[in-house]
Design a protein around this motif. Structure first.
Motif, short mmCIF file in Angstrom:
data_model
loop_
_atom_site.label_atom_id
_atom_site.label_comp_id
_atom_site.label_asym_id
_atom_site.label_seq_id
_atom_site.Cartn_x
_atom_site.Cartn_y
_atom_site.Cartn_z
N MET A 137 0.80 -1.04 0.03
CA MET A 137 0.07 -0.01 0.12
C MET A 137 0.66 1.19 -0.10
SD MET A 137 -3.10 0.84 2.49
CE MET A 137 -4.05 2.53 2.60
N PHE A 138 1.80 1.10 0.73
CA PHE A 138 2.74 2.41 0.80
C PHE A 138 4.13 2.15 -0.02
CE2 PHE A 138 0.18 2.78 4.54
CZ PHE A 138 -0.39 3.99 4.11
N LYS A 139 4.18 1.77 -1.18
CA LYS A 139 5.36 1.44 -1.84
C LYS A 139 5.55 2.23 -3.01
CE LYS A 139 7.27 -2.64 -4.13
NZ LYS A 139 7.26 -3.77 -4.64
N ALA A 140 6.81 2.87 -2.63
CA ALA A 140 7.02 4.13 -3.55
C ALA A 140 7.70 3.64 -4.95
CB ALA A 140 8.04 4.99 -2.89
N ALA A 141 8.47 2.43 -4.92
CA ALA A 141 9.16 1.95 -6.04
C ALA A 141 8.30 1.17 -7.10
CB ALA A 141 10.41 1.10 -5.61
N ASN A 142 8.47 1.24 -8.17
CA ASN A 142 7.72 0.53 -9.13
C ASN A 142 8.35 -1.06 -9.65
OD1 ASN A 142 5.50 2.23 -9.99
ND2 ASN A 142 7.08 3.75 -10.61
N ASN A 143 7.88 -1.91 -9.69
CA ASN A 143 8.35 -3.31 -10.13
C ASN A 143 7.54 -4.03 -11.21
OD1 ASN A 143 10.58 -3.35 -8.13
ND2 ASN A 143 9.01 -3.64 -6.43
N TYR A 144 8.25 -4.55 -11.93
CA TYR A 144 7.52 -5.21 -13.27
C TYR A 144 8.12 -6.50 -13.47
CZ TYR A 144 6.53 -0.21 -14.22
OH TYR A 144 6.14 1.20 -13.89
N ARG A 148 13.31 -3.72 -12.00
CA ARG A 148 13.26 -3.18 -10.62
C ARG A 148 13.71 -1.81 -10.54
NH1 ARG A 148 10.34 -6.83 -10.60
NH2 ARG A 148 10.37 -8.96 -9.48
N GLU A 149 13.14 -1.24 -9.56
CA GLU A 149 13.45 0.28 -9.25
C GLU A 149 13.72 0.44 -7.92
OE1 GLU A 149 11.53 4.71 -10.13
OE2 GLU A 149 10.33 3.23 -9.57
N GLU A 150 15.20 0.23 -7.70
CA GLU A 150 15.73 0.05 -6.32
C GLU A 150 16.64 1.21 -5.83
OE1 GLU A 150 17.78 -3.62 -7.10
OE2 GLU A 150 16.15 -4.79 -6.57
N LYS A 151 17.05 1.85 -6.90
CA LYS A 151 17.77 3.10 -6.36
C LYS A 151 17.39 4.29 -6.52
CE LYS A 151 21.63 0.79 -8.67
NZ LYS A 151 22.87 0.83 -9.70
N LEU A 152 16.36 4.65 -5.19
CA LEU A 152 15.56 5.69 -5.26
C LEU A 152 15.98 6.31 -3.88
CD1 LEU A 152 11.72 4.60 -5.90
CD2 LEU A 152 13.07 6.11 -7.36
N VAL A 154 15.28 9.10 -0.78
CA VAL A 154 14.48 9.30 0.27
C VAL A 154 13.62 10.49 -0.34
CG1 VAL A 154 14.11 10.00 2.74
CG2 VAL A 154 15.87 8.64 2.14
N PHE A 155 14.06 11.58 -0.67
CA PHE A 155 13.17 12.49 -1.28
C PHE A 155 12.42 12.18 -2.22
CE2 PHE A 155 12.56 16.85 -3.56
CZ PHE A 155 11.80 17.31 -2.39
N THR A 156 12.68 11.17 -3.39
CA THR A 156 12.05 10.91 -4.39
C THR A 156 10.80 9.83 -3.92
OG1 THR A 156 14.00 10.92 -5.93
CG2 THR A 156 12.09 9.60 -6.53
N TYR A 172 3.05 15.22 -7.13
CA TYR A 172 4.18 15.40 -7.95
C TYR A 172 4.96 13.96 -8.71
CZ TYR A 172 4.07 20.19 -6.38
OH TYR A 172 3.56 21.39 -5.96
N LYS A 173 3.95 13.03 -8.27
CA LYS A 173 4.85 11.54 -9.02
C LYS A 173 5.09 11.46 -10.41
CE LYS A 173 3.54 6.92 -8.70
NZ LYS A 173 2.34 6.05 -8.60
N ARG A 174 4.43 12.21 -11.11
CA ARG A 174 4.77 12.32 -12.76
C ARG A 174 6.00 12.70 -12.84
NH1 ARG A 174 0.67 11.53 -16.89
NH2 ARG A 174 1.98 12.46 -18.21
N ALA A 175 6.47 13.88 -11.99
CA ALA A 175 7.84 14.47 -12.17
C ALA A 175 9.00 13.87 -11.63
CB ALA A 175 7.69 16.01 -11.82
N THR A 176 8.82 13.04 -10.86
CA THR A 176 9.94 12.29 -10.14
C THR A 176 10.98 11.43 -10.98
OG1 THR A 176 8.61 10.34 -9.50
CG2 THR A 176 8.67 12.13 -7.76
#
Length: 178
Positions: A1-8, A23-27, A29-31, A39-43
């Motif tokens: 539910m509170f996952k910021a990274a995208n995984n496919y 995998r999107e592992e290199k995010l 903290v601010f992102t 602002y999700k589209r701009a990250t």
């Protein structure tokens, strides 16, 4: 539910076998914090595509994007394969796919319905992506989407455009559908 990274995950449609992990592992903290805002589209994003549990094959990177996205694609060794540049006025979404030399290899064009996309240049289609219906419950209660990629057999298996097309499928969701 509170996952910021995208995984496919990419599966072979005939066998159901897992072919690639994305995998999107290199995010930072601010992102991660911005992913829960408008602002999700701009990250920025940094997606790694690899064999299951193994070798990194493709890296997709985008910095902060205020209006139009420009996405760079690298091979597993960090060499530039090409980039995508989003076009401003298109109903279904469009971006051009450039090779490492800066030449346009093809364009990704989406239909206004947002379910069908094609890769082509000068009337020649190299690949097609279709969003598949996942069922009422999944479509209504999750953000998970299923896309079907078909690459034309005339495109050689070692051609760099193949990797760029695979990377572009990630960009359909990350750039056009967020």
């Amino acid at each position: 539910m509170f996952k910021a990274a995208n995984n496919y995950d990419m599966f072979d449609p005939e066998s159901g076998r897992l072919v690639l992990e994305c995998r999107e592992e290199k995010l930072g903290v601010f992102t991660k914090l911005l992913r829960f805002t408008d602002y999700k589209r701009a990250t920025p994003f940094h997606i790694e595509i690899r064999e299951p549990g193994g070798e990194n094959l493709i890296e997709i990177k985008r910095g902060i994007s205020l209006f139009l996205s420009e996405v760079e694609v690298f091979d597993g060794e960090g060499n530039l394969l090409g980039c995508f540049k989003q076009k401003l006025f298109s109903l279904g979404g469009k971006f051009d796919v450039y090779g490492a030399d800066g030449m346009v290899l093809c364009s990704l064009r989406g239909k206004w319905t947002g379910w069908d996309f094609s890769f082509g240049l000068d009337g020649v289609e190299f690949a097609r992506v279709n969003k598949q219906w996942s069922g009422f419950g999944k479509e209504l209660f999750t953000t998970a989407d299923t896309y079907m990629l078909s690459i034309d057999e005339s495109l050689d298996s070692d051609h760099p455009l193949r990797k760029l097309i695979i990377a572009a499928v990630m960009c359909i969701d990350m750039v056009l559908k967020e």
